[in-house]
Write an enzyme that holds these catalytic residues in place. Structure first.
Site, PDB file in Angstrom:
ATOM      1  CG  ASP A  66      19.825  16.872 109.568  1.00 54.36           C
ATOM      2  OD1 ASP A  66      19.180  17.785 109.029  1.00 54.36           O
ATOM      3  OD2 ASP A  66      19.381  15.713 109.660  1.00 54.36           O
ATOM      4  CB  SER A  67      16.494  18.186 112.373  1.00 51.11           C
ATOM      5  OG  SER A  67      16.248  17.304 111.288  1.00 51.11           O
ATOM      6  CB  CYS A  84      19.638  20.707 108.283  1.00 51.93           C
ATOM      7  SG  CYS A  84      17.880  20.892 108.603  1.00 51.93           S
ATOM      8  CD  GLU A  97      15.343  11.700 112.313  1.00 48.85           C
ATOM      9  OE1 GLU A  97      15.613  11.301 113.454  1.00 48.85           O
ATOM     10  OE2 GLU A  97      16.168  12.315 111.600  1.00 48.85           O
ATOM     11  CB  CYS A 132      14.762  17.266 102.744  1.00 49.04           C
ATOM     12  SG  CYS A 132      14.743  16.578 104.426  1.00 49.04           S
ATOM     13  CG  HIS A 169      15.917  13.402 107.098  1.00 47.43           C
ATOM     14  ND1 HIS A 169      16.409  14.607 107.541  1.00 47.43           N
ATOM     15  CD2 HIS A 169      15.746  12.636 108.206  1.00 47.43           C
ATOM     16  CE1 HIS A 169      16.514  14.579 108.869  1.00 47.43           C
ATOM     17  NE2 HIS A 169      16.117  13.389 109.293  1.00 47.43           N
TER      18      HIS A 169
HETATM   19  N1  DGL Z   1      17.118  17.119 107.107  1.00 52.19           N
HETATM   20  C1  DGL Z   1      16.461  18.363 107.196  1.00 52.19           C
HETATM   21  C2  DGL Z   1      16.463  19.103 105.877  1.00 52.19           C
HETATM   22  O1  DGL Z   1      17.330  18.950 105.129  1.00 52.19           O
HETATM   23  C3  DGL Z   1      15.085  18.464 107.762  1.00 52.19           C
HETATM   24  C4  DGL Z   1      14.483  17.461 108.555  1.00 52.19           C
HETATM   25  C5  DGL Z   1      13.443  17.948 109.545  1.00 52.19           C
HETATM   26  O2  DGL Z   1      12.319  18.289 109.188  1.00 52.19           O
HETATM   27  O3  DGL Z   1      13.832  17.963 110.699  1.00 52.19           O
HETATM   28  O4  DGL Z   1      15.598  19.858 105.588  1.00 52.19           O
END
Ligand code: DGL
Length: 267
Positions: free
Chosen positions: A10-11, A74, A153, A185, A187
């Protein structure tokens, strides 16, 4: 029977929701988790740039860490690069978009499903394409939520500020009368309480984490790649950003399995 680890990336911290579900569902598997915190967020970046990051990380997971499967935990990276990674890598590659959408379509009663994600994910149209390929008759109401990832984050998941932002960004989905909201997402499950407060308790929140873990398990069974061992698997965590921050916040979000963090840079 294959003892190689499964690669997850993931990011940043979002994919930990998927890693958590995998640790619980397939505890014998070794996992290597990469959080590209040195280059997060992916959401506002171009599809080409995210595709390149995803290629670097996935190739590194296979080449350097010897993984037997790659989980793109992600949505933004899956929207930009899943097809390419499947074409380029000779291990199974799984994303989070189809598993999450299938779960949301099973949950809806009024056939109105909200999907929230980053600007990259929503702008890519990946969820509409996935819905078409699943031949769904549900209406998808999609909304980008720029800023949510940054709150996660920073470890700020239930502040007044994130609540105010959620009120504004979630208005299109509440106004559309959805009965199910897909957290598109990885997150966003960390913001579930705030999101639920804003959209109302009667709206079912669906995260892709559990569904993705079920699909990983099914692939391991179908391909015979599973690790049959009574012992718990080893879990490695790798970050391209500050490893002390990753350890401190990641441990709070994932749990005690996140013990040590290794540094790695792709840029
Ligand atoms: N967790 C990532 C997703 O599912 C994205 C987060 C980011 O913008 O870096 O889209």
């Amino acid at each position: 029977m294959d003892d190689r680890p499964i690669g997850v990336f993931d990011s940043g911290f979002g994919g930990l929701t998927v890693a958590r579900a995998m640790i619980d569902l397939i505890p014998a598997e070794d996992i290597v988790y990469v959080g590209d915190t040195g280059r997060y967020p992916y959401g506002p970046r171009s599809q080409e740039e995210v595709r390149e990051f995803a290629r670097q990380i996935a190739a590194g997971l296979v080449g350097e860490y010897g993984v037997k499967m790659v989980v793109v935990a992600c949505n933004t990276a899956a929207a930009a690069a899943l097809e390419l990674l499947r074409f380029e890598l000779d291990v199974p590659v799984l994303g989070v978009i189809d598993p999450g959408l299938r779960a949301a379509l099973r949950a809806t009663r009024n056939q109105r499903v909200g999907v929230i994600g980053t600007v990259g994910t929503i702008g890519s149209g990946a969820y509409q394409r996935a819905a078409r390929s699943l031949r769904s008759r549900a209406e998808l109401v999609c909304a980008a939520c720029p800023g949510f990832v940054e709150f996660v984050e920073r470890g700020e998941t239930d502040s007044e500020q994130v609540h105010v932002l959620a009120e504004r960004l979630l208005h299109p989905v509440t106004a559309a009368g959805v009965d199910t909201l897909l957290l598109g997402c990885t997150h966003y499950p960390f913001l579930a309480r705030t999101i639920s407060d804003v959209v109302g308790r009667e709206v079912v929140l669906v995260s892709s984490a559990d569904e993705t873990a079920f699909e990983v398990k099914a692939i391991l069974e179908e391909t015979g790649l599973g690790r049959r061992s009574p012992a718990k698997g080893a879990h490695r965590f790798v970050s391209s950003g500050d490893i002390d921050t990753f350890r401190r916040l990641g441990r709070r979000l994932l749990g005690p399995e996140l013990d040590q963090v290794e540094a790695h840079s792709w840029s």
